[in-house]
Design a protein around this motif. Structure first.
Motif, PDB file in Angstrom:
ATOM      1  N   THR A 532       9.455  -1.843  -3.868  1.00  0.00           N
ATOM      2  CA  THR A 532      10.870  -2.202  -3.707  1.00  0.00           C
ATOM      3  C   THR A 532      11.550  -1.303  -2.686  1.00  0.00           C
ATOM      4  OG1 THR A 532      10.983  -2.998  -5.984  1.00  0.00           O
ATOM      5  CG2 THR A 532      13.065  -2.449  -4.911  1.00  0.00           C
ATOM      6  N   ARG A 533      11.295   0.006  -2.776  1.00  0.00           N
ATOM      7  CA  ARG A 533      11.890   0.934  -1.821  1.00  0.00           C
ATOM      8  C   ARG A 533      11.364   0.692  -0.412  1.00  0.00           C
ATOM      9  NH1 ARG A 533      14.008   5.374  -4.506  1.00  0.00           N
ATOM     10  NH2 ARG A 533      15.079   4.574  -6.330  1.00  0.00           N
ATOM     11  N   ALA A 534      10.073   0.340  -0.310  1.00  0.00           N
ATOM     12  CA  ALA A 534       9.508   0.083   1.015  1.00  0.00           C
ATOM     13  C   ALA A 534      10.154  -1.135   1.656  1.00  0.00           C
ATOM     14  CB  ALA A 534       7.997  -0.108   0.904  1.00  0.00           C
ATOM     15  N   ARG A 535      10.423  -2.183   0.879  1.00  0.00           N
ATOM     16  CA  ARG A 535      11.076  -3.377   1.436  1.00  0.00           C
ATOM     17  C   ARG A 535      12.478  -3.044   1.920  1.00  0.00           C
ATOM     18  NH1 ARG A 535       9.067  -5.588  -3.478  1.00  0.00           N
ATOM     19  NH2 ARG A 535       7.126  -6.724  -3.180  1.00  0.00           N
ATOM     20  N   LYS A 536      13.182  -2.191   1.185  1.00  0.00           N
ATOM     21  CA  LYS A 536      14.541  -1.846   1.588  1.00  0.00           C
ATOM     22  C   LYS A 536      14.552  -0.953   2.817  1.00  0.00           C
ATOM     23  CE  LYS A 536      16.357  -2.188  -3.097  1.00  0.00           C
ATOM     24  NZ  LYS A 536      16.987  -1.457  -4.231  1.00  0.00           N
ATOM     25  N   ALA A 537      13.459  -0.200   3.029  1.00  0.00           N
ATOM     26  CA  ALA A 537      13.387   0.713   4.175  1.00  0.00           C
ATOM     27  C   ALA A 537      12.632   0.101   5.345  1.00  0.00           C
ATOM     28  CB  ALA A 537      12.713   2.025   3.756  1.00  0.00           C
ATOM     29  N   ALA A 538      12.393  -1.221   5.318  1.00  0.00           N
ATOM     30  CA  ALA A 538      11.622  -1.873   6.377  1.00  0.00           C
ATOM     31  C   ALA A 538      12.276  -1.652   7.746  1.00  0.00           C
ATOM     32  CB  ALA A 538      11.504  -3.371   6.089  1.00  0.00           C
ATOM     33  N   PRO A 539      11.451  -1.480   8.816  1.00  0.00           N
ATOM     34  CA  PRO A 539       9.983  -1.484   8.790  1.00  0.00           C
ATOM     35  C   PRO A 539       9.417  -0.219   8.166  1.00  0.00           C
ATOM     36  CG  PRO A 539      10.765  -0.984  10.988  1.00  0.00           C
ATOM     37  CD  PRO A 539      11.985  -1.289  10.176  1.00  0.00           C
ATOM     38  N   CYS A 540       8.409  -0.394   7.321  1.00  0.00           N
ATOM     39  CA  CYS A 540       7.878   0.721   6.556  1.00  0.00           C
ATOM     40  C   CYS A 540       6.379   0.529   6.360  1.00  0.00           C
ATOM     41  CB  CYS A 540       8.591   0.808   5.204  1.00  0.00           C
ATOM     42  SG  CYS A 540       8.035   2.173   4.166  1.00  0.00           S
ATOM     43  N   ILE A 541       5.645   1.643   6.379  1.00  0.00           N
ATOM     44  CA  ILE A 541       4.205   1.646   6.099  1.00  0.00           C
ATOM     45  C   ILE A 541       3.972   2.453   4.834  1.00  0.00           C
ATOM     46  CG2 ILE A 541       1.914   2.305   6.911  1.00  0.00           C
ATOM     47  CD1 ILE A 541       2.844   1.977   9.735  1.00  0.00           C
ATOM     48  N   ILE A 542       3.276   1.855   3.871  1.00  0.00           N
ATOM     49  CA  ILE A 542       2.900   2.543   2.640  1.00  0.00           C
ATOM     50  C   ILE A 542       1.443   2.963   2.770  1.00  0.00           C
ATOM     51  CG2 ILE A 542       2.707   2.370   0.138  1.00  0.00           C
ATOM     52  CD1 ILE A 542       4.677   0.067   0.202  1.00  0.00           C
ATOM     53  N   PHE A 543       1.184   4.269   2.678  1.00  0.00           N
ATOM     54  CA  PHE A 543      -0.194   4.766   2.703  1.00  0.00           C
ATOM     55  C   PHE A 543      -0.576   5.211   1.295  1.00  0.00           C
ATOM     56  CE2 PHE A 543      -3.105   8.513   3.394  1.00  0.00           C
ATOM     57  CZ  PHE A 543      -4.243   7.734   3.494  1.00  0.00           C
ATOM     58  N   ILE A 544      -1.577   4.549   0.722  1.00  0.00           N
ATOM     59  CA  ILE A 544      -2.049   4.841  -0.632  1.00  0.00           C
ATOM     60  C   ILE A 544      -3.450   5.420  -0.512  1.00  0.00           C
ATOM     61  CG2 ILE A 544      -2.515   3.916  -2.922  1.00  0.00           C
ATOM     62  CD1 ILE A 544      -0.607   1.641  -2.319  1.00  0.00           C
ATOM     63  N   ASP A 545      -3.573   6.695  -0.801  1.00  0.00           N
ATOM     64  CA  ASP A 545      -4.873   7.358  -0.783  1.00  0.00           C
ATOM     65  C   ASP A 545      -5.521   7.234  -2.162  1.00  0.00           C
ATOM     66  OD1 ASP A 545      -6.977   8.669   0.311  1.00  0.00           O
ATOM     67  OD2 ASP A 545      -5.969  10.599   0.563  1.00  0.00           O
ATOM     68  N   GLU A 546      -6.859   7.294  -2.194  1.00  0.00           N
ATOM     69  CA  GLU A 546      -7.627   7.168  -3.435  1.00  0.00           C
ATOM     70  C   GLU A 546      -7.300   5.854  -4.144  1.00  0.00           C
ATOM     71  OE1 GLU A 546      -6.538  10.550  -5.683  1.00  0.00           O
ATOM     72  OE2 GLU A 546      -7.272  11.993  -4.220  1.00  0.00           O
ATOM     73  N   LEU A 547      -7.357   4.760  -3.409  1.00  0.00           N
ATOM     74  CA  LEU A 547      -6.976   3.458  -3.950  1.00  0.00           C
ATOM     75  C   LEU A 547      -7.790   3.076  -5.171  1.00  0.00           C
ATOM     76  CD1 LEU A 547      -5.305   0.815  -3.548  1.00  0.00           C
ATOM     77  CD2 LEU A 547      -7.204  -0.012  -2.149  1.00  0.00           C
TER      78      LEU A 547
END
Length: 693
Positions: A532-547
């Motif tokens: 939700t926060r990423a959509r509001k801060a678009a353009p945004c990249i979410i990096f998820i380590d240890e998926l």
């Protein structure tokens, strides 16, 4: 459908619930509707926005009786209600129409909203199109209803003086234009069309985004109206030991109630986190919760009275971090004591940060050596991703203070360092904060080799950010998700971090293990909040380590871990809710590719998989060159020979880095013992293999 003209004295009595139909007054034109599935059930339709049944007659209210019944004046002569071929409307609020036209075809949207609705001459209809409220007046002489064949046409009405519109008196602050126009439209509609306009609206935004400033602007613009300002924090303090006094509203003129700091009402007992609920009944916390409950009851009562009186407008302001913890009764649209409308303030874009910084730099008279204010604002905006207005103001104030302390103008590099060191007032409510993009990291100086990986990531990520027009003309959709996989120690996290530093957009870095919680439902909430926060801060990249910690492969027999299944389901739902057009990209990394669920690897989710394998001989040579950059090597040290298979054939990137560090330590020990020349020799590298053996 039958329509009756009011020409004969025919009356009927209808028993109703007045709470369901507000603003009952003598002389109101109404439409009496009988539902086909009931022989005796009747109801009233007051405005053209309510749907009709299969038969209905119109009249006027003659008298409101004490037993909650209505006496109607209904004529005898009937005429058929026909479907309108054309319906012409006058737009009362021209500014909102101009704003909405930028998004979609407004007549088509209005036609869908008014389907199966009867229109009379000069009847007024309020239609919500996206976030805009349009006030339309029907211009036709023929009474009828709108169907799918009705051609809707709009004409603009000459507006009043700009001074009479509250929306024109509100200053348009940078980054808040959409919210200010939306609130101005609600206030203007409440003044012009009292009963039909919404009675309450909640403004949600992060700390420091300008909510209190917006409240002060509204109070200044409405100074000639009856306006009351309350702070929930003060209400909670005043409610200790006594009951709060409910305000009395007048029915003669418009009254506006501004309620600030509604996030105070988000008590721990409303939180989904069980760790907070453990303390809900402790001594001091119990007293605080009782005070919060009294303040919450007061807010409920104010909103209920506003709905009953119809000439009261309530505007609430709440911090985004606590919005999800508010009672559902307060934020539910259908609740009788809640806010029916919620408008949100989003993170500032790159262009908005440039404009905000330019205004603050000009206001504080901050001057940078050999740089104009416009260039300084443009440079600082690249290093302040995720900053809200108060953060940017603090950055400019700190630059002014440091400049006065040094008694000279700051250089652009010093200004950037001070901007990076300024602490953000608002951050994510999950593990990981908004990162600051930097130009210091690039492919060649940070990562050696892996040219095919760099080229592929440039095509998938940087192209869709840097060249959006080219990809749009070609009809190419950008990637929604990318998965970096390979053996441990091969540079997946380093490559991802370097890519984030070049993206020039909002970035969020989080380890998947940090999203796990021992409390029921908390992990799923953190995943939803992250997206939700990423959509509001678009353009945004979410990096998820240890998926692999949250996306473990499910058992086909359904006998797997229930927690892992719920976690994966929440993540898949969020991945389905994003698209490249929304400006959100998910970048993930794992060294357990086989354990990732196959549903996550399909196109549209993490469809692009890039293997980062053990480096080959040429890649090892380039990595050694990067690792030894800045190290004083003896001319006899041959890195190309060191990269051959007989020495480092099975080495990963991390092991090559360790080799160079160990060689440096061996050289340091020799220099300290013998006071020899400061150079790293070939034997220092060879000592690593002897110790390893």
């Amino acid at each position: 459908m039958k329509l009756v003209e009011v020409t004969h004295d025919v009356t009927t009595v209808l028993h109703i619930n007045p709470d369901e139909i507000p603003n009952l007054k003598d002389g109101n034109p109404v439409t009496l509707i009988q539902q086909p599935e009931s022989r005796i059930s009747m109801r009233l339709c007051f405005d053209a926005s309510m749907p009709l049944g299969k038969c209905g007659i119109s009249g006027k209210i003659l008298h409101l009786m004490k037993d909650d019944s209505v006496k109607l004046h209904i004529p005898k002569e009937e005429e058929e209600i026909i479907a309108l071929s054309t319906a012409e409307f006058t737009v009362e609020n021209i500014n909102e129409l101009n704003e909405a036209l930028g998004f979609l075809h407004v007549p088509g949207a209005i036609s869908r909203k008014l389907r199966k609705i009867v229109l009379h001459h000069q009847s007024t209809v309020i239609v919500r199109v996206l976030t805009h409220v349009l006030v339309l007046k029907f211009c036709g002489d023929t009474t009828g209803f709108v169907d799918h064949n009705t051609n809707i046409s709009l004409k603009l009405k000459a507006t009043k003086q700009a001074e009479s519109c509250i929306s024109s008196q509100l200053p348009l602050h940078v980054g808040l234009e959409t919210t200010i126009r939306s609130l101005g439209s609600i206030i203007d509609n409440k003044i012009s069309f009292n009963a039909a306009a919404p009675c309450a609206c909640l403004v949600v935004g992060p700390h420091g985004c300008g909510k209190t400033m917006l409240l002060n602007d509204i109070s200044t613009a409405l100074q000639h109206h009856n306006i009351r300002i309350f702070n929930c924090g003060r209400l909670v303090l005043e409610s200790e030991g006594r009951d709060l006094t409910m305000p009395i509203f007048s029915s003669n003129s418009l009254e506006v109630v501004l309620i600030d700091s509604i996030e105070v009402l988000a008590s721990p007992t409303n939180s989904t986190d069980s760790s907070e609920n453990r303390f809900a009944e402790s001594g001091d916390t119990k007293i605080i919760n009782e005070s919060i409950a009294k303040a919450l009851t007061w807010v409920y009562g104010v909103i209920e009275k506003a709905r009953a009186v119809n000439n009261v407008l309530i505007l609430g302001f709440c911090a985004e971090e606590s919005f999800k913890h508010l009672p559902s009764k307060l934020v539910k649209r259908t609740s009788t004591c809640g806010f029916p409308y919620v408008t949100e303030i989003y993170a500032a874009t790159l262009q908005e940060r440039q404009r905000i910084l330019f205004e603050f730099l000009t206001h504080f008279k901050v001057e940078i050596h050999l740089h104009e204010t416009t260039m300084v604002a443009e440079s600082l905006s690249n290093f302040t991703a995720g900053y809200v207005g108060s953060d940017l103001k603090r950055v400019c104030r700190n630059l002014l203070v440091h400049s006065k302390l040094l008694k000279r103008r700051l250089t652009i590099d010093e200004a950037i360092e001070h901007a990076k060191g300024t602490r953000q007032a608002a951050s994510l409510d999950v593990a990981g904060n908004v990162s600051l993009p930097s130009e210091e990291w690039d492919w060649d100086s940070t990562i050696g080799g892996y040219s095919h990986v760099k080229r592929r990531l440039d095509q998938l990520v940087r192209w869709q950010w840097l060249y959006p027009d080219a990809t749009k003309r070609l009809g190419v959709d950008g990637a929604c998700g990318i998965l970096l996989h390979g053996p441990s120690g091969c540079g997946k996290t380093l490559i991802a971090n370097t890519l984030l530093r070049q993206a020039r957009c909002h970035t969020v870095t989080v380890k998947a293990s940090e999203l796990l919680s021992q409390y029921f439902g908390e992990s799923e909430r953190l995943i939803r909040l992250l997206f939700t926060r990423a959509r509001k801060a678009a353009p945004c990249i979410i990096f998820i380590d240890e998926l692999d910690a949250i996306a473990t492969r499910r058992d086909l027999e359904g006998s797997g871990n229930a927690f892992e299944t719920r976690l994966l389901a929440a993540f898949l739902n969020e991945m389905d809710g994003i698209a490249a057009s929304q400006g959100v990209l998910v970048l993930a990394a794992t060294n357990r590719y086989d354990s990732i669920d196959s549903a996550l690897l399909r196109p549209g989710r993490l469809g692009a998989s890039i293997l980062i394998d053990t480096p080959d001989e040429m890649t090892r040579f380039q990595i050694l060159g990067v690792c030894t950059r800045g190290m004083p090597l003896d001319p006899k040290v041959n890195l190309k020979c060191l990269a051959e298979d007989r020495y480092t054939g099975t080495f990963s990137c991390a092991m090559l880095k360790s080799l160079c560090m160990e060689a440096g330590m061996n050289s340091a020990r020799r220099i300290i013992a013998t006071n020899s020349s400061v150079q790293i020799q070939w034997d220092d590298f060879m000592s690593y293999f002897k110790n390893d053996i």
